[in-house]
Design a protein around this motif. Structure first.
Motif, mmCIF file in Angstrom:
data_model
loop_
_atom_site.group_PDB
_atom_site.id
_atom_site.type_symbol
_atom_site.label_atom_id
_atom_site.label_comp_id
_atom_site.label_asym_id
_atom_site.label_seq_id
_atom_site.Cartn_x
_atom_site.Cartn_y
_atom_site.Cartn_z
ATOM 1 N N UNK A 77 0.856 -1.180 0.000
ATOM 2 C CA UNK A 77 0.000 0.000 0.000
ATOM 3 C C UNK A 77 0.895 1.234 0.000
ATOM 4 N N UNK A 78 0.507 2.244 -0.786
ATOM 5 C CA UNK A 78 1.156 3.547 -0.727
ATOM 6 C C UNK A 78 0.241 4.438 0.097
ATOM 7 N N UNK A 79 0.778 4.970 1.195
ATOM 8 C CA UNK A 79 -0.020 5.687 2.184
ATOM 9 C C UNK A 79 0.604 7.044 2.479
ATOM 10 N N UNK A 80 -0.234 8.087 2.476
ATOM 11 C CA UNK A 80 0.213 9.408 2.897
ATOM 12 C C UNK A 80 0.022 9.518 4.398
ATOM 13 N N UNK A 81 1.066 9.936 5.128
ATOM 14 C CA UNK A 81 0.908 10.154 6.562
ATOM 15 C C UNK A 81 0.322 11.539 6.810
ATOM 16 N N UNK A 82 0.141 11.904 8.059
ATOM 17 C CA UNK A 82 -0.516 13.159 8.408
ATOM 18 C C UNK A 82 0.268 14.393 7.955
ATOM 19 N N UNK A 83 1.569 14.231 7.662
ATOM 20 C CA UNK A 83 2.390 15.350 7.191
ATOM 21 C C UNK A 83 2.505 15.393 5.668
ATOM 22 N N UNK A 84 1.921 14.402 5.008
ATOM 23 C CA UNK A 84 1.959 14.359 3.558
ATOM 24 C C UNK A 84 3.102 13.561 2.970
ATOM 25 N N UNK A 85 3.801 12.807 3.805
ATOM 26 C CA UNK A 85 4.882 11.945 3.322
ATOM 27 C C UNK A 85 4.285 10.651 2.783
ATOM 28 N N UNK A 86 4.761 10.225 1.637
ATOM 29 C CA UNK A 86 4.273 8.995 1.023
ATOM 30 C C UNK A 86 5.102 7.821 1.522
ATOM 31 N N UNK A 87 4.432 6.856 2.107
ATOM 32 C CA UNK A 87 5.109 5.703 2.681
ATOM 33 C C UNK A 87 4.687 4.418 1.989
ATOM 34 N N UNK A 88 5.632 3.502 1.898
ATOM 35 C CA UNK A 88 5.371 2.173 1.373
ATOM 36 C C UNK A 88 5.055 1.277 2.563
ATOM 37 N N UNK A 89 3.906 0.613 2.542
ATOM 38 C CA UNK A 89 3.530 -0.322 3.602
ATOM 39 C C UNK A 89 3.407 -1.706 2.973
ATOM 40 N N UNK A 90 4.108 -2.644 3.557
ATOM 41 C CA UNK A 90 4.085 -4.016 3.042
ATOM 42 C C UNK A 90 3.623 -4.948 4.148
ATOM 43 N N UNK A 91 2.705 -5.827 3.788
ATOM 44 C CA UNK A 91 2.217 -6.844 4.720
ATOM 45 C C UNK A 91 2.262 -8.190 4.013
ATOM 46 N N UNK A 108 6.904 -15.200 0.457
ATOM 47 C CA UNK A 108 7.149 -13.771 0.623
ATOM 48 C C UNK A 108 8.620 -13.532 0.911
ATOM 49 N N UNK A 109 9.199 -12.570 0.217
ATOM 50 C CA UNK A 109 10.618 -12.254 0.344
ATOM 51 C C UNK A 109 10.763 -10.956 1.133
ATOM 52 N N UNK A 110 10.947 -11.067 2.448
ATOM 53 C CA UNK A 110 11.033 -9.902 3.321
ATOM 54 C C UNK A 110 12.253 -9.030 2.989
ATOM 55 N N UNK A 111 13.388 -9.640 2.788
ATOM 56 C CA UNK A 111 14.603 -8.893 2.451
ATOM 57 C C UNK A 111 14.458 -8.262 1.074
ATOM 58 N N UNK A 112 13.951 -9.027 0.122
ATOM 59 C CA UNK A 112 13.725 -8.507 -1.221
ATOM 60 C C UNK A 112 12.738 -7.359 -1.226
ATOM 61 N N UNK A 113 11.777 -7.406 -0.315
ATOM 62 C CA UNK A 113 10.783 -6.346 -0.194
ATOM 63 C C UNK A 113 11.455 -5.022 0.168
ATOM 64 N N UNK A 114 12.289 -5.050 1.169
ATOM 65 C CA UNK A 114 13.002 -3.840 1.585
ATOM 66 C C UNK A 114 13.909 -3.307 0.493
ATOM 67 N N UNK A 115 14.606 -4.206 -0.185
ATOM 68 C CA UNK A 115 15.490 -3.795 -1.272
ATOM 69 C C UNK A 115 14.701 -3.200 -2.439
#
Length: 112
Positions: free
Chosen positions: A51-65, A73-80
């Motif tokens: 998910x691409x999520x804007x926080x309360x300050x307007x920063x776009x964050x990548x959220x992975x579940x 699921x490749x946790x290390x590959x996800x971060x990279x």
């Protein structure tokens, strides 16, 4: 997720679905398409849900579940992959943050 956060879009490798928040339908179709391709390709590569999520300050964050039972699921590959996308798509991501801050948070546009 915080109540002050706004989801821009998301993709799921589990359901093979893509979600785009209609509040952002004023974005050019080419931008919407680029975001969709980026999200879907991410989940195809590493799995899980992005998910691409804007926080309360307007920063776009990548959220992975990912499901705990998801051995693929490749946790290390996800971060990279996130770091790679942040580097390669820096101009797009910065423009999205600016758009959100101006049109959703009501900030003044500042030329940088």
């Amino acid at each position: 997720m915080n109540s002050q956060e706004v989801v821009l879009c998301g993709a799921s490798a589990y359901e093979h679905k893509y979600y785009f928040n209609k509040d952002f339908s004023a974005l050019p179709q080419s931008v919407q398409d680029e975001i969709q391709i980026m999200c879907v390709m991410f989940t195809e590569d590493v799995g899980g849900v992005l998910m691409l999520v804007f926080d309360e300050k307007g920063n776009l964050q990548f959220r992975v579940e990912a499901l705990e039972a998801d051995a693929m699921f490749d946790d290390i590959g996800s971060g990279l992959k996130i770091k790679e996308l942040q580097r390669e798509k820096q101009e797009l991501l910065t423009a999205l943050e600016t758009y959100y801050r101006i049109f959703f948070l009501g900030e003044e546009w500042k030329e940088s």
